[in-house]
Design an enzyme around this catalytic site. Structure first.
Site, PDB file in Angstrom:
ATOM      1  N   SER A 135       0.848  -1.184   0.000  1.00 10.80           N
ATOM      2  CA  SER A 135       0.000   0.000   0.000  1.00 10.80           C
ATOM      3  C   SER A 135       0.887   1.239   0.000  1.00 10.80           C
ATOM      4  CB  SER A 135      -0.947  -0.024   1.210  1.00 10.80           C
ATOM      5  OG  SER A 135      -1.839   1.070   1.161  1.00 10.80           O
ATOM      6  N   THR A 136       0.865   2.042   1.064  1.00  8.48           N
ATOM      7  CA  THR A 136       1.657   3.267   1.110  1.00  8.48           C
ATOM      8  C   THR A 136       3.142   2.951   0.945  1.00  8.48           C
ATOM      9  OG1 THR A 136       0.039   4.159   2.659  1.00  8.48           O
ATOM     10  CG2 THR A 136       2.143   5.329   2.464  1.00  8.48           C
ATOM     11  N   HIS A 188      -2.685  -1.142  -3.324  1.00  3.06           N
ATOM     12  CA  HIS A 188      -3.861  -0.295  -3.110  1.00  3.06           C
ATOM     13  C   HIS A 188      -3.773   0.934  -4.012  1.00  3.06           C
ATOM     14  CE1 HIS A 188      -4.236  -2.006   1.254  1.00  3.06           C
ATOM     15  NE2 HIS A 188      -4.673  -2.847   0.344  1.00  3.06           N
ATOM     16  N   MET A 193       0.051   1.102   4.997  1.00  2.00           N
ATOM     17  CA  MET A 193      -0.690   1.531   6.179  1.00  2.00           C
ATOM     18  C   MET A 193      -1.809   0.542   6.480  1.00  2.00           C
ATOM     19  SD  MET A 193      -2.137   5.364   6.651  1.00  2.00           S
ATOM     20  CE  MET A 193      -0.540   5.918   6.039  1.00  2.00           C
ATOM     21  N   ASP A 243      -4.171  -4.654   6.257  1.00  2.00           N
ATOM     22  CA  ASP A 243      -4.586  -5.540   5.169  1.00  2.00           C
ATOM     23  C   ASP A 243      -3.457  -6.522   4.871  1.00  2.00           C
ATOM     24  OD1 ASP A 243      -6.170  -6.573   3.142  1.00  2.00           O
ATOM     25  OD2 ASP A 243      -5.401  -5.166   1.643  1.00  2.00           O
TER      26      ASP A 243
END
Length: 352
Positions: free
Chosen positions: A172-173, A199, A292, A295
């Site tokens: 993600s991030t 993401h 972040m 997940d």
């Protein structure tokens, strides 16, 4: 108090972002800049903890400002504002390559100002709090939070290692930059397919897959419905849809789902990992990278229960150690490795 500098050439957007952020009692907007040149001056004067930065601006645009910020303040969190268009996606991916910490979409709500404020708040505040925590941890003079917990015993420990038949990656991030370092380091004749959940919204994943394909020896595609997984190919989950794997005569194929978001995400790493564990059992090799939230933790548990192997990126090389940290703290990671150690180790494990 988290000090934020808001940078946008539009006065209504500056007001909207300010209203959205100052709902939270822990956040203070300390300045508002109208272009990149103004932003550079205000960062120097105000020393904010985080900057929100528009891309399209006069005088000095967001990409030029970002490059200069990265030279002068390499760890300062910078969150880009983007539009859900091909041009917006291309510019945002370039910003992530230049070192932007993350991005959010400009409000799409056509209703009230209150709805737009809530939309911006829900996107920005969690990112700001997550990124600023890391920034302060590694700032000069700070005391590091201490060593990472060692991986605990997982259900796979002590069991004979099965030869992996698929590599799963969730991020993600910080993921776009990390994946741009990881995937080109894998050989084109990799003996297994690679399936990635990053993401990102629609349009962005299409362009991200195309960008990866240009720099990888592997063949990278945005996953479609019913793609049969082939060795040497990378399948990137499309934005706005979950990517699941199902068994078929050839081994496994993709299935795209419009089921509700999980962990506030669609695509979600958990959906991919769970489905792959059901199809491949102990022959799964999974990797949870910078991101972040949490997940991937539940999906990693499903992989570990079937004696698959889960790796996690370490804290020092992660932009945010939320997702991999959740896996490590749950005792599901068999190894915790720095970003530059991941590709050689994956190749070693996949060669067995």
């Amino acid at each position: 108090m988290i000090r934020v500098l808001v940078v946008d050439d539009s006065a209504p957007v500056r007001r909207l972002v300010t209203l959205a952020l100052e709902i939270d009692p822990d956040i203070q907007v300390v300045g508002r800049a109208v272009d990149g040149r103004d932003a550079l001056a205000q960062v120097k004067a105000l020393k904010p903890d985080v900057v929100t930065l528009d891309i399209e601006m006069p005088v000095v645009d967001g990409l030029q400002a970002l490059a200069r910020l990265r030279e002068r303040y390499p760890r300062l969190p910078v969150i880009m504002f983007s539009t859900l268009t091909a041009r917006g996606a291309a510019k945002t991916l370039e910003a992530l390559t230049l070192g932007a910490s993350d991005f959010v979409l400009k409000p799409t709500t056509t209703g009230s100002v209150a709805e737009s404020v809530r939309e911006v708040h829900d996107q920005l505040v969690p990112r700001i709090k997550g990124l600023v925590g890391v920034y302060r941890m590694f700032a000069p003079g700070s005391t590091h939070a201490g060593p990472q917990p060692a991986p605990l015993t997982s259900p796979a420990d002590g069991a004979p290692a099965a030869t992996p038949e698929v590599l799963l990656v969730g991020a993600s991030t910080g993921g776009p930059d990390a994946l741009t370092q990881l995937l080109p380091a894998l050989p084109g004749d990799l003996a297994v397919p690679v399936v990635v959940v990053q993401h990102m919204p629609p349009v962005f994943t299409t362009m991200f897959a195309a960008r990866l394909d240009r720099v990888c020896a592997l063949q990278v595609h945005e996953a479609g419905e019913g793609d049969v997984l082939r060795p040497g190919h990378v399948y990137v989950a499309p934005g706005g849809r979950h990517l699941s794997l199902v068994a078929c005569a050839e081994g496994a194929r993709t299935a795209l789902l419009d089921t509700p978001p999980e962990n506030f995400c669609r695509p979600a790493v958990d959906v991919l990992f769970r489905s792959a564990a059901a199809v491949y059992g102990p022959r799964v090799l999974a990797l949870v990278m910078t991101g972040m939230g949490h997940d991937g933790a539940a999906g990693s548990h499903a992989v570990a229960l079937r004696s698959g192997r889960v790796l996690a990126q370490d804290q020092a090389s992660s932009v945010v150690w939320g997702m991999p940290g959740a896996v490590v703290h749950a005792g599901l990671a068999t190894e915790v490795l720095a970003l530059d150690e991941l590709a050689p180790r994956l190749v070693e494990l996949l060669a067995r």
